[in-house]
Design a protein around this motif. Sequence first.
Motif, short mmCIF file in Angstrom:
data_model
loop_
_atom_site.label_atom_id
_atom_site.label_comp_id
_atom_site.label_asym_id
_atom_site.label_seq_id
_atom_site.Cartn_x
_atom_site.Cartn_y
_atom_site.Cartn_z
N ILE A 166 0.75 -1.26 0.04
CA ILE A 166 -0.06 0.08 0.24
C ILE A 166 0.93 1.20 -0.10
O ILE A 166 0.43 2.26 -0.72
CB ILE A 166 -0.96 -0.06 1.32
N ASN A 167 1.93 1.02 0.65
CA ASN A 167 2.87 2.55 0.80
C ASN A 167 3.37 2.74 -0.65
O ASN A 167 4.01 3.93 -0.89
CB ASN A 167 4.00 2.10 1.92
N LYS A 168 3.63 1.69 -1.43
CA LYS A 168 4.23 1.79 -2.72
C LYS A 168 3.12 2.46 -3.78
O LYS A 168 3.46 2.62 -4.78
CB LYS A 168 4.71 0.61 -3.20
N LEU A 169 1.89 2.30 -3.38
CA LEU A 169 0.86 2.91 -4.34
C LEU A 169 1.02 4.41 -4.53
O LEU A 169 1.54 5.03 -3.60
CB LEU A 169 -0.63 2.60 -3.85
N ASN A 170 0.56 4.96 -5.80
CA ASN A 170 0.50 6.36 -5.74
C ASN A 170 -0.31 6.92 -4.63
O ASN A 170 -1.27 6.29 -4.23
CB ASN A 170 -0.28 6.89 -7.10
N LYS A 171 0.13 7.92 -3.85
CA LYS A 171 -0.25 8.34 -2.70
C LYS A 171 -1.85 9.07 -2.84
O LYS A 171 -2.24 9.49 -1.82
CB LYS A 171 0.51 9.54 -2.21
N ASP A 172 -2.36 9.49 -3.97
CA ASP A 172 -3.78 9.84 -3.87
C ASP A 172 -4.46 8.33 -4.15
O ASP A 172 -5.03 8.12 -5.02
CB ASP A 172 -3.84 10.73 -5.58
N ILE A 173 -4.72 8.12 -2.70
CA ILE A 173 -5.56 6.70 -2.77
C ILE A 173 -6.90 6.93 -2.12
O ILE A 173 -7.26 7.68 -1.21
CB ILE A 173 -4.58 6.03 -1.74
N LEU A 174 -7.59 5.90 -2.51
CA LEU A 174 -9.06 5.92 -1.98
C LEU A 174 -9.19 4.48 -1.42
O LEU A 174 -9.17 3.49 -2.13
CB LEU A 174 -9.95 5.77 -3.24
N PHE A 175 -9.52 4.23 -0.19
CA PHE A 175 -9.73 3.12 0.45
C PHE A 175 -11.39 2.88 0.47
O PHE A 175 -12.08 3.59 0.69
CB PHE A 175 -9.51 3.07 1.95
N PHE A 176 -11.78 1.79 -0.17
CA PHE A 176 -13.06 1.36 -0.74
C PHE A 176 -13.35 0.26 0.03
O PHE A 176 -12.97 -0.97 -0.34
CB PHE A 176 -13.24 1.16 -2.18
N ALA A 177 -14.07 0.26 1.04
CA ALA A 177 -14.55 -0.68 1.81
C ALA A 177 -15.99 -0.73 2.43
O ALA A 177 -16.46 0.06 2.29
CB ALA A 177 -13.47 -0.84 3.05
N THR A 178 -16.22 -1.81 3.27
CA THR A 178 -17.50 -1.70 3.95
C THR A 178 -17.31 -1.01 5.43
O THR A 178 -16.29 -0.66 5.77
CB THR A 178 -17.92 -3.09 4.46
#
Length: 243
Positions: free
Chosen positions: A98-110
Motif C-alpha cells: 500500500i505504501n508503494k501505491l500512488n499517494k492519491d489513494i481511495l480506501f473502498f470498503a465496508t
Amino acid sequence: MIGFIDSGVGGLNVMLSCYKSLNENFVFLCDNKNSPYGNKTKKKLLIATKNNIDYLIKHYNIDMIVLACNTLSFTIFEEIKKLYNIKIIPMQFDKNKINKLNKDILFFATKNTIKNNNYIKNKINKNGYKYLYIKGLAKKIDNNLFYLENIEKILKKHLKNKKYNNIKSVVLGCTHFVTIKKQIQNCFKNNIEFYDNISEVVDIVKNNITEKNTKSFHIALTDYNYAKYVELKAYVYKNLRNN
C-alpha cells in the motif's frame, strides 16, 4: 481440504485465486442466510462464523479455514481463533504494498472494515486519504453477478464526486469489490492502480499446506437456493475460462 467463508461472491474470489495457484481440495461456504456482513454487529458475526466453521468441520475433512472476508477478519478473527484448534487464516493488508501505491489513494470498503481496521483509520486520519462506503453494495454485487452494468451506475453516482477527481490508486477493502474492478475503472478518466489483499492469503495458504496431485472445489450455501448455487458455479467456470 481448505474451507472458505464469506457472505457472498467475495469469498469465492479468494477461493478462485487459491484454486488457480494451488493443488488442493477447496470448499466455499456462502453464508447467504446472513448476508450482508458489512452492517452486522460483532455479536451476530461471531455467532454466524462459529456456526459456519462448525458446519464445515462436521461435513468436510477440513484442514484449514480462511475467513475470506475483510469484515470478518478485522472484526472477529481474534475472538474466533481462540475457539478452535484448526488453523484459521484472516484477510490482511500488506502495508508495504500500500505504501508503494500512488499517494492519491481511495480506501473502498465496508463500514465494519473501515471502523475496525486501525491501519486504514490512521491512513485516512493522518494522511488525508479518501475513503468510500456504499451501503448495501456487496449485496447488490451478489444479486447482479452477470449484470455488473447495474453496479457501474451505482458507482458513478458516488465516484463522480469532485473530491475523487485526483484519485490514482484504489485499495479494495472488500473481497466482493474485486468483482467490479472494471466498473470502478470506468468511473475514472485516468488509469487506476488497484490493490486487493487476496494474493497475501494465497501465499499464506501455500506456505501452510502440502500440495496434492489433484484438486477440486465445492460450493455450499447456508440457505440453500438452487438458482444461487448454479449462478455461483457459473461464475467459477466463467473465471476459470477467462484465465
